[in-house]
Design a protein around this motif. Structure first.
Motif, short mmCIF file in Angstrom:
data_model
loop_
_atom_site.label_atom_id
_atom_site.label_comp_id
_atom_site.label_asym_id
_atom_site.label_seq_id
_atom_site.Cartn_x
_atom_site.Cartn_y
_atom_site.Cartn_z
N ARG A 278 -12.40 10.47 -18.02
CA ARG A 278 -12.98 11.89 -18.30
C ARG A 278 -14.64 12.06 -18.28
O ARG A 278 -14.91 13.06 -17.89
N GLU B 193 -10.95 7.82 -21.53
CA GLU B 193 -12.33 8.04 -22.20
C GLU B 193 -13.35 7.98 -21.10
O GLU B 193 -14.04 8.84 -20.82
N SER B 194 -13.18 7.10 -20.47
CA SER B 194 -14.25 6.47 -19.27
C SER B 194 -13.86 7.66 -18.23
O SER B 194 -15.01 8.34 -17.53
N ARG C 90 -4.77 3.00 -11.50
CA ARG C 90 -4.77 2.50 -12.79
C ARG C 90 -4.03 3.19 -13.58
O ARG C 90 -3.13 2.62 -14.41
N LYS D 95 -4.97 0.78 -26.89
CA LYS D 95 -6.52 0.88 -26.89
C LYS D 95 -7.27 0.85 -25.65
O LYS D 95 -8.02 1.63 -25.21
N GLN D 96 -6.69 -0.02 -24.75
CA GLN D 96 -7.09 -0.06 -23.37
C GLN D 96 -6.99 1.24 -22.52
O GLN D 96 -7.98 1.74 -21.82
N ARG D 97 -5.59 1.69 -22.99
CA ARG D 97 -5.34 3.38 -22.01
C ARG D 97 -6.33 4.24 -22.51
O ARG D 97 -6.65 4.85 -21.90
N ALA D 98 -6.65 4.21 -23.90
CA ALA D 98 -7.30 5.41 -24.42
C ALA D 98 -8.76 5.06 -24.08
O ALA D 98 -9.69 5.95 -23.55
N THR D 99 -9.18 3.61 -23.64
CA THR D 99 -10.58 3.60 -23.12
C THR D 99 -10.84 4.03 -21.71
O THR D 99 -11.59 4.63 -21.28
N LEU D 100 -9.67 3.71 -20.98
CA LEU D 100 -9.47 4.33 -19.59
C LEU D 100 -9.56 5.62 -19.41
O LEU D 100 -10.36 6.08 -18.59
N GLN E 93 -2.11 11.06 -26.01
CA GLN E 93 -3.01 10.18 -26.24
C GLN E 93 -2.62 8.77 -27.09
O GLN E 93 -3.16 8.20 -27.57
#
Length: 163
Positions: free
Chosen positions: A117, A114-115, A97, A107-112, A162
């Motif tokens: 991590r 965060e998940s 990914r 936003k999708q990258r940040a969610t990826l 980030q």
């Protein structure tokens, strides 16, 4: 013999087990390093039976079938264990990914991230507990490797900007 078949024979050394029990046992014993899916288990068991490496045991509830390792299975497993391992191949859905993360929105990258991590933090906690509970030097070394792997993944995640 492929590694999935060897993994199942290794689990059957502990005693008879159904396919479902083998899937669960694989996840508990070496899931952090070697995934075994339900479909792989149910594909391998008939092949191992046909080769005479396992035999059918007692029929369980809901038509579950127990399998037992045979003497030939024990011998084949020992041969596999003592053979050249060959190179390891990392199959990481996270890395795949990240390679393609440029196709995602910010936003999708940040969610990826965060998940991932959260997942690796949990894996690190589990590996620390496994290290404390390890019975013997091999189990401890594997648990310590799991810690190192989780720490490396977290370091990778921390190195990604980030934005």
């Amino acid at each position: 013999m492929n590694a999935t078949a060897a993994a199942l024979l290794g689990l059957l050394h502990d005693g008879p087990a159904t396919g479902g029990q083998l899937v669960a046992g694989a996840g508990e014993r070496f899931g952090a390093f070697f995934s075994v899916t339900r479909s792989q288990v149910y594909r391998e068991l008939p092949a191992l039976s046909k080769e005479g490496l396992v035999r059918l045991g007692k029929q369980g509830p809901r038509s579950s079938q127990q399998y037992l390792i045979t003497a030939a299975g024990k011998k084949a497993f020992k041969t596999w264990l003592s053979s050249e391992a060959g190179p390891d191949h990392l199959r990481s859905p996270l890395i795949l990914r990240l390679v393609h993360a440029g196709s995602l929105t910010v936003k999708q990258r940040a969610t990826l991230l965060e998940s991932a991590r959260a997942s690796y933090t949990q894996q690190l906690d589990e590996a620390k507990a496994a290290t404390k509970a390890a019975d013997g030097p091999y189990a401890k070394a594997v648990a310590e490797f799991a810690q190192a792997q989780a720490k490396a993944a977290l370091k990778l995640l921390d190195s990604i900007p980030q934005s």
